[in-house]
Scaffold this active site. Sequence first.
Site, PDB file in Angstrom:
ATOM      1  N   LYS A  34      61.492  38.184  97.931  1.00 19.00           N
ATOM      2  CA  LYS A  34      60.252  37.387  98.347  1.00 19.00           C
ATOM      3  C   LYS A  34      60.962  36.357  97.579  1.00 19.00           C
ATOM      4  O   LYS A  34      60.853  36.343  96.405  1.00 19.00           O
ATOM      5  CB  LYS A  34      59.312  37.596  97.423  1.00 19.00           C
ATOM      6  CG  LYS A  34      58.454  37.333  97.540  1.00 19.00           C
ATOM      7  CD  LYS A  34      56.789  36.578  96.190  1.00 19.00           C
ATOM      8  CE  LYS A  34      57.474  35.786  94.969  1.00 19.00           C
ATOM      9  NZ  LYS A  34      57.417  35.074  94.956  1.00 19.00           N
ATOM     10  N   GLY A  43      64.348  36.669  87.631  1.00 17.30           N
ATOM     11  CA  GLY A  43      63.296  35.671  86.554  1.00 17.30           C
ATOM     12  C   GLY A  43      63.278  35.793  85.258  1.00 17.30           C
ATOM     13  O   GLY A  43      64.366  36.230  84.436  1.00 17.30           O
ATOM     14  N   SER A  44      62.401  35.670  84.595  1.00 17.11           N
ATOM     15  CA  SER A  44      62.019  35.614  83.880  1.00 17.11           C
ATOM     16  C   SER A  44      61.608  36.930  82.569  1.00 17.11           C
ATOM     17  O   SER A  44      61.679  38.417  83.233  1.00 17.11           O
ATOM     18  CB  SER A  44      60.418  35.008  83.177  1.00 17.11           C
ATOM     19  OG  SER A  44      59.327  35.396  84.072  1.00 17.11           O
ATOM     20  N   THR A  45      61.515  36.664  81.796  1.00 13.00           N
ATOM     21  CA  THR A  45      61.823  38.515  80.709  1.00 13.00           C
ATOM     22  C   THR A  45      60.344  38.524  80.964  1.00 13.00           C
ATOM     23  O   THR A  45      60.270  39.992  80.803  1.00 13.00           O
ATOM     24  CB  THR A  45      62.350  38.526  79.385  1.00 13.00           C
ATOM     25  OG1 THR A  45      63.934  38.256  79.512  1.00 13.00           O
ATOM     26  CG2 THR A  45      62.246  39.537  78.483  1.00 13.00           C
ATOM     27  N   GLU A  46      59.414  38.370  80.899  1.00 16.09           N
ATOM     28  CA  GLU A  46      58.087  38.469  80.938  1.00 16.09           C
ATOM     29  C   GLU A  46      57.675  39.062  82.018  1.00 16.09           C
ATOM     30  O   GLU A  46      57.078  40.423  82.039  1.00 16.09           O
ATOM     31  CB  GLU A  46      57.159  36.918  80.638  1.00 16.09           C
ATOM     32  CG  GLU A  46      56.248  37.389  80.593  1.00 16.09           C
ATOM     33  CD  GLU A  46      55.272  35.854  80.461  1.00 16.09           C
ATOM     34  OE1 GLU A  46      55.870  35.138  80.789  1.00 16.09           O
ATOM     35  OE2 GLU A  46      53.841  35.330  80.923  1.00 16.09           O
ATOM     36  N   VAL A  47      58.314  38.679  83.339  1.00 14.50           N
ATOM     37  CA  VAL A  47      57.789  38.775  84.336  1.00 14.50           C
ATOM     38  C   VAL A  47      58.330  40.275  84.158  1.00 14.50           C
ATOM     39  O   VAL A  47      58.072  41.689  85.251  1.00 14.50           O
ATOM     40  CB  VAL A  47      57.706  38.402  85.547  1.00 14.50           C
ATOM     41  CG1 VAL A  47      57.461  38.854  87.135  1.00 14.50           C
ATOM     42  CG2 VAL A  47      56.943  37.082  85.053  1.00 14.50           C
ATOM     43  N   GLY A  48      59.402  40.292  84.359  1.00  8.39           N
ATOM     44  CA  GLY A  48      60.686  41.539  84.445  1.00  8.39           C
ATOM     45  C   GLY A  48      60.158  43.129  83.448  1.00  8.39           C
ATOM     46  O   GLY A  48      60.228  44.014  84.285  1.00  8.39           O
ATOM     47  N   GLU A  63      67.667  40.762  86.016  1.00  7.66           N
ATOM     48  CA  GLU A  63      68.234  40.294  85.720  1.00  7.66           C
ATOM     49  C   GLU A  63      67.682  39.042  84.855  1.00  7.66           C
ATOM     50  O   GLU A  63      66.913  38.135  85.142  1.00  7.66           O
ATOM     51  CB  GLU A  63      68.816  39.596  86.153  1.00  7.66           C
ATOM     52  CG  GLU A  63      69.895  40.554  86.776  1.00  7.66           C
ATOM     53  CD  GLU A  63      71.262  40.899  86.528  1.00  7.66           C
ATOM     54  OE1 GLU A  63      71.475  39.945  85.766  1.00  7.66           O
ATOM     55  OE2 GLU A  63      71.795  42.043  86.549  1.00  7.66           O
ATOM     56  N   CYS A  66      69.630  30.053  84.303  1.00  4.74           N
ATOM     57  CA  CYS A  66      69.804  31.803  83.196  1.00  4.74           C
ATOM     58  C   CYS A  66      70.517  31.603  81.784  1.00  4.74           C
ATOM     59  O   CYS A  66      70.034  32.217  80.752  1.00  4.74           O
ATOM     60  CB  CYS A  66      69.865  32.699  83.774  1.00  4.74           C
ATOM     61  SG  CYS A  66      71.479  33.342  84.610  1.00  4.74           S
TER      62      CYS A  66
END
Length: 497
Positions: free
Chosen positions: A194, A247-252, A269, A303
């Site tokens: 995706k 991606g972002s830490t929030e979504v991770g 990552e 990043c």
Amino acid sequence: MNQSVQNPQPELSAIRQKMFIDGRFVDARSGKTLPVFNPATGAEIARVPDAQAEDVDAAVRSARATFESAAWQGMLPVERERLLLKLADLIEQHGEELARLETLNNGKLLMFSRMLEVGANAQWTRYMAGWATKIEGSTLDVSIPFPPGVRYTAMTRREPVGVVGAIVPWNFPLLMAMWKIAPALACGCTVVLKPAEETPLTALRLAELVMEAGFPAGAVNVVTGYGESAGAALVRHPGVNKIAFTGSTEVGKIIGRSCMDDMKRVSLELGGKSPVIVLDDCDPAVAVAGAAGAIFFNHGQVCTAGSRLLVHKSRYDQVLAGLASAAEATKLGDGFDETAQMGPMVSATHRDRVVRYIESGKAEGAELLAGGQAQPGSGYFVRPTVFSNTTGKDLTISREEIFGPVVVAMPFDDLDDVARKANDSRYGLGASIWTNNLTQAYRLIPKVQAGTVWLNCHNMVDPNLPFGGYKDSGVGREHGRAMIDVYTETKSVCVAY
Ligand code: NAP
Ligand code: MG
């Protein structure tokens, strides 16, 4: 006089506007689409399917069927290697088309699309192709004492983890896609990718090239859509064995929790707030060029961007003055303009987010030395921005990842002071040290909490170099031999004789 030198842009009619499932371009079953923009102009350039759970299900079923097929299970490692090498050749053969498509969709300078999204991408694919034939286990001595008279030996086998759900961001769209696809295929997995909602176009073209290289339908599927719908459906799908996320830490963290619930394998990552550390012996001109490259490359949408600048107090004023004038002199422009030195932010939403961070820096008392605003006009441009006088202040811009061309600087006294300041972050992705004093460098390297430390360079990556984060910057390491842990399971085999 118009000083722009425009390279030709790709034909919009040639853009693939469907997603790629089971070897065919298809629409979303709902018929819904989402718009794709050129960030340099704000113009809509394409519409791609807005995949929902049912579309993701079709893609996962295809990847699963291919993975379990006799042909795939029986494919020799050397054949996977050959197909990946062919794919690398195809990426190069279609390199100019892919590079132009990436610049149109992402906004980055055409030079970097050619160098990284295509050049480094082909290099990565060839490197990973080589691993297909070099995956190995071990033979192990064991000490099992019973029943009397029986002896044992043991070995480990590495087996492909299965169907990989790969979810990637928009900052290096084609490269990030291949950072997942190439090692997954090398290890014998199949993939549902995706791409980011903002930048799906090169991944769709890549999917076609995967087929042209000779991989079977279903080996790589691409579903376009939003994270909350298509991405979340992929993460939750029981037919997916592993999620590889960048991606972002929030979504991770959301994805990591969901994968734990299902005991799905996951590698993450994530974001960064990487320090650039300039020691007292460093030539200020070298430090300025290094710090500018570390934060302004790819418009700060990296990043590992060097978003915190720590300069020894003896060099601080000189380095900051040089960096501010470099920022002020930067020419912003369309990635197709050969005279542009920096392109736009990827989207209007992201530009507004970066500008909000800049405004918070001003409001919370940081000193603005350069930039500080969006560039008026239709594209999503933000001026390269330098903040100083941040020591001892609890600034949002010092803590949070901005993911734009914004650097926050502070001076330091000695190695202990700079190690403390460098580590004063929830992130730990990268760091660079600028010095010719090897004693100081080697004393500092072990103190810095970061997955990668660069000495006299920044943002340099290589397929043979493990890559990943300490702390909130992620879980696991990609690239190099480390990728085998990401895309295989270890099976222990115990033999009595
Ligand atoms: P993001 O918002 O975390 O999105 C990354 C991907 O995840 C996108 O495809 C996104 O879909 C999808 N997504 C969002 N919510 C989801 C959910 N609930 N379930 C499943 N998927 C979901 O990150 P971004 O803004 O695209 O990229 C910037 C971030 O990536 C930065 O934090 C940067 O540091 C990080 N990054 C890390 C590395 C690394 O190797 N460590 C490399 C590059 C970038 P949408 O397209 O709909 O948002
Ligand atoms: Mg997003």
